[in-house]
Design a protein around this motif. Structure first.
Motif, mmCIF file in Angstrom:
data_model
loop_
_atom_site.group_PDB
_atom_site.id
_atom_site.type_symbol
_atom_site.label_atom_id
_atom_site.label_comp_id
_atom_site.label_asym_id
_atom_site.label_seq_id
_atom_site.Cartn_x
_atom_site.Cartn_y
_atom_site.Cartn_z
ATOM 1 N N ASP A 52 29.479 44.081 34.418
ATOM 2 C CA ASP A 52 29.963 42.709 34.556
ATOM 3 C C ASP A 52 31.098 42.506 33.564
ATOM 4 O OD1 ASP A 52 28.138 42.134 36.525
ATOM 5 O OD2 ASP A 52 26.707 41.156 35.181
ATOM 6 N N ILE A 53 32.289 42.224 34.082
ATOM 7 C CA ILE A 53 33.473 42.096 33.241
ATOM 8 C C ILE A 53 33.917 40.636 33.239
ATOM 9 C CG2 ILE A 53 35.825 42.913 32.844
ATOM 10 C CD1 ILE A 53 35.111 45.320 34.657
ATOM 11 N N PRO A 54 33.765 39.917 32.119
ATOM 12 C CA PRO A 54 34.238 38.526 32.077
ATOM 13 C C PRO A 54 35.744 38.458 32.221
ATOM 14 C CG PRO A 54 33.579 39.276 29.884
ATOM 15 C CD PRO A 54 33.175 40.351 30.831
ATOM 16 N N SER A 55 36.211 37.455 32.921
ATOM 17 C CA SER A 55 37.640 37.302 33.165
ATOM 18 C C SER A 55 37.987 35.824 33.250
ATOM 19 C CB SER A 55 38.048 38.025 34.453
ATOM 20 O OG SER A 55 37.308 37.527 35.556
ATOM 21 N N GLU A 56 39.274 35.551 33.320
ATOM 22 C CA GLU A 56 39.746 34.165 33.337
ATOM 23 C C GLU A 56 40.848 34.016 34.376
ATOM 24 O OE1 GLU A 56 42.243 31.358 30.280
ATOM 25 O OE2 GLU A 56 40.407 32.273 29.494
ATOM 26 N N VAL A 57 40.847 32.884 35.063
ATOM 27 C CA VAL A 57 41.886 32.583 36.044
ATOM 28 C C VAL A 57 43.150 32.145 35.299
ATOM 29 C CG1 VAL A 57 42.550 31.127 37.997
ATOM 30 C CG2 VAL A 57 40.180 31.916 37.776
ATOM 31 N N VAL A 58 44.243 32.869 35.549
ATOM 32 C CA VAL A 58 45.499 32.566 34.849
ATOM 33 C C VAL A 58 46.592 32.088 35.793
ATOM 34 C CG1 VAL A 58 45.012 34.188 32.988
ATOM 35 C CG2 VAL A 58 46.256 34.984 35.008
ATOM 36 N N GLY A 59 46.332 32.100 37.107
ATOM 37 C CA GLY A 59 47.345 31.640 38.043
ATOM 38 C C GLY A 59 46.902 31.842 39.484
ATOM 39 N N PHE A 60 47.817 31.467 40.401
ATOM 40 C CA PHE A 60 47.572 31.617 41.829
ATOM 41 C C PHE A 60 48.839 32.135 42.494
ATOM 42 C CE2 PHE A 60 44.696 28.355 40.327
ATOM 43 C CZ PHE A 60 43.489 28.696 40.917
ATOM 44 N N ARG A 61 48.655 32.940 43.556
ATOM 45 C CA ARG A 61 49.805 33.470 44.275
ATOM 46 C C ARG A 61 49.415 33.754 45.721
ATOM 47 N NH1 ARG A 61 52.328 38.418 41.409
ATOM 48 N NH2 ARG A 61 50.394 39.418 42.086
ATOM 49 N N GLU A 62 50.158 33.137 46.639
ATOM 50 C CA GLU A 62 49.953 33.364 48.064
ATOM 51 C C GLU A 62 48.490 33.170 48.464
ATOM 52 O OE1 GLU A 62 51.503 37.191 48.984
ATOM 53 O OE2 GLU A 62 53.584 36.636 48.541
ATOM 54 N N GLY A 63 47.893 32.091 47.973
ATOM 55 C CA GLY A 63 46.538 31.761 48.360
ATOM 56 C C GLY A 63 45.457 32.580 47.690
ATOM 57 N N ARG A 64 45.797 33.328 46.662
ATOM 58 C CA ARG A 64 44.810 34.139 45.945
ATOM 59 C C ARG A 64 44.795 33.756 44.464
ATOM 60 N NH1 ARG A 64 47.206 37.803 49.576
ATOM 61 N NH2 ARG A 64 45.709 38.776 51.009
ATOM 62 N N ALA A 65 43.623 33.871 43.853
ATOM 63 C CA ALA A 65 43.486 33.612 42.422
ATOM 64 C C ALA A 65 43.881 34.845 41.631
ATOM 65 C CB ALA A 65 42.051 33.207 42.087
ATOM 66 N N LEU A 66 44.598 34.653 40.539
ATOM 67 C CA LEU A 66 45.026 35.747 39.663
ATOM 68 C C LEU A 66 44.173 35.719 38.407
ATOM 69 C CD1 LEU A 66 48.906 35.369 39.995
ATOM 70 C CD2 LEU A 66 47.366 36.770 41.370
ATOM 71 N N LEU A 67 43.532 36.840 38.104
ATOM 72 C CA LEU A 67 42.622 36.930 36.971
ATOM 73 C C LEU A 67 43.123 37.936 35.953
ATOM 74 C CD1 LEU A 67 40.813 35.670 39.241
ATOM 75 C CD2 LEU A 67 38.912 36.953 38.284
ATOM 76 N N MET A 68 42.825 37.678 34.684
ATOM 77 C CA MET A 68 42.966 38.666 33.632
ATOM 78 C C MET A 68 41.594 38.863 33.005
ATOM 79 S SD MET A 68 46.623 37.943 31.763
ATOM 80 C CE MET A 68 46.481 39.483 30.837
ATOM 81 N N ALA A 69 41.265 40.107 32.685
ATOM 82 C CA ALA A 69 39.922 40.431 32.212
ATOM 83 C C ALA A 69 39.863 40.500 30.694
ATOM 84 C CB ALA A 69 39.467 41.763 32.806
ATOM 85 N N PHE A 70 38.671 40.246 30.158
ATOM 86 C CA PHE A 70 38.428 40.371 28.734
ATOM 87 C C PHE A 70 38.015 41.792 28.349
ATOM 88 C CE2 PHE A 70 37.922 35.806 29.338
ATOM 89 C CZ PHE A 70 38.576 35.297 28.232
ATOM 90 N N GLY A 71 37.857 42.656 29.324
ATOM 91 C CA GLY A 71 37.465 44.031 29.049
ATOM 92 C C GLY A 71 38.249 45.000 29.914
ATOM 93 N N ALA A 72 37.891 46.279 29.829
ATOM 94 C CA ALA A 72 38.572 47.317 30.596
ATOM 95 C C ALA A 72 38.275 47.150 32.084
ATOM 96 C CB ALA A 72 38.127 48.695 30.122
ATOM 97 N N LEU A 73 39.274 47.472 32.910
ATOM 98 C CA LEU A 73 39.152 47.293 34.350
ATOM 99 C C LEU A 73 38.722 48.572 35.070
ATOM 100 C CD1 LEU A 73 42.273 45.070 35.118
ATOM 101 C CD2 LEU A 73 39.867 44.386 35.185
ATOM 102 N N GLU A 74 38.386 49.618 34.335
ATOM 103 C CA GLU A 74 37.911 50.826 34.976
ATOM 104 C C GLU A 74 36.686 50.512 35.841
ATOM 105 O OE1 GLU A 74 40.584 52.209 31.942
ATOM 106 O OE2 GLU A 74 38.958 50.782 31.900
ATOM 107 N N GLY A 75 36.702 51.007 37.075
ATOM 108 C CA GLY A 75 35.599 50.756 37.992
ATOM 109 C C GLY A 75 35.824 49.580 38.913
ATOM 110 N N VAL A 76 36.899 48.804 38.696
ATOM 111 C CA VAL A 76 37.214 47.671 39.565
ATOM 112 C C VAL A 76 38.176 48.134 40.648
ATOM 113 C CG1 VAL A 76 38.268 45.377 39.693
ATOM 114 C CG2 VAL A 76 36.854 45.992 37.725
#
Length: 260
Positions: A52-76
């Protein structure tokens, strides 16, 4: 009892989730959730290796939410689930946090057991009080450093910035303030420090005398930018808690920005 009631009220009736549609560097696109989140909303990315990787919504583009993670994205990868937490991030500070070294999520950084939780939640990003209700800057504070007391007199409620190059003594000055200032509690944020410098600051600069009345929040330079920003918010929130206990608090941040 009131704290328990508040926590029950924070439990969401319905959980919304979307699916990862793209990953570009540190940015994750999620579809199917955009109508239920906003800028700053917290989400949990569920990786293929069951992390479980905590993340935060930082924006939107073309109807999709843009997230940045608080941890490594390996496995996503494409199709991974992203669950909206539907709550503002909070912490539960406690007086026993004095003498502890914590990370940006208020988890132990010093290898000790998890810190004791207090009864009341404190939002990470509290709303600033209205200007009309703020107390005026007043009452000189003894910083314990004669040069600062003489030439840069500091009062309660005042802010002071110290800007200098690397290796010229900023951290040493912070440790002097922590050990000798006329304050009940010292809250220090070490943000963007090199990993090897953290232990040096704690053992050599701060020492046992300074640590026993301090709380340290650490986010090293190798951690994501979102974590380092979170550490700054965490430092301020912890300082606000001790302030609300009627204690004199000195809040300091040693922030380092490094460029490749």
């Amino acid at each position: 009892m009131q704290g328990i009631i508040r926590e029950i009220s924070r439990i969401p009736d319905v959980r919304f989730h979307g699916r990862v549609t793209a990953v570009q560097g540190l940015l994750v696109e999620v579809a199917g959730i955009e109508r239920h989140v906003s800028i700053g909303s917290r989400m949990i990315l569920q990786s293929r290796d069951n992390r479980d990787i905590p993340s935060e919504v930082v924006g939107f583009r073309e109807g999709r939410a843009l997230l940045m993670a608080f941890g490594a994205l390996e496995g996503v990868g494409l199709g991974c689930r992203a669950v909206a937490t539907d709550q503002d991030p909070v912490i539960y500070p406690h007086m026993s946090w004095l003498g502890r070294v914590l990370d940006a999520m208020a988890e132990p950084f010093d290898g000790k057991p998890a810190p004791q939780l207090g009864p009341s939640p404190y939002p990470i990003r509290a709303v600033a009080p209205p200007a009309s209700s703020r107390r005026r800057v007043s009452g000189k504070v003894d910083l314990g450093v004669r040069a600062l007391n003489t030439f840069i007199t500091c009062c309660r409620g005042q802010r002071m910035g110290i800007f200098a190059g690397s290796g010229v003594g900023k951290s040493v000055l912070l440790s002097m303030l922590a050990k000798f200032t006329d304050a009940d509690v010292i809250v220090i944020g070490l943000i963007g420090e090199r990993g090897r410098e953290v232990q040096e600051f704690i053992e050599d600069n701060l020492g046992a005398e300074g640590l026993k009345k301090s709380v340290l929040v650490v986010a090293t330079s190798d951690q994501p930018a979102l974590v380092r920003r979170q550490a700054a918010y965490m430092t301020m929130t912890i300082a606000e808690y001790f302030r609300d206990q009627g204690l004199d608090v000195l809040c300091m941040m040693d922030s380092v920005t490094r460029f490749a």
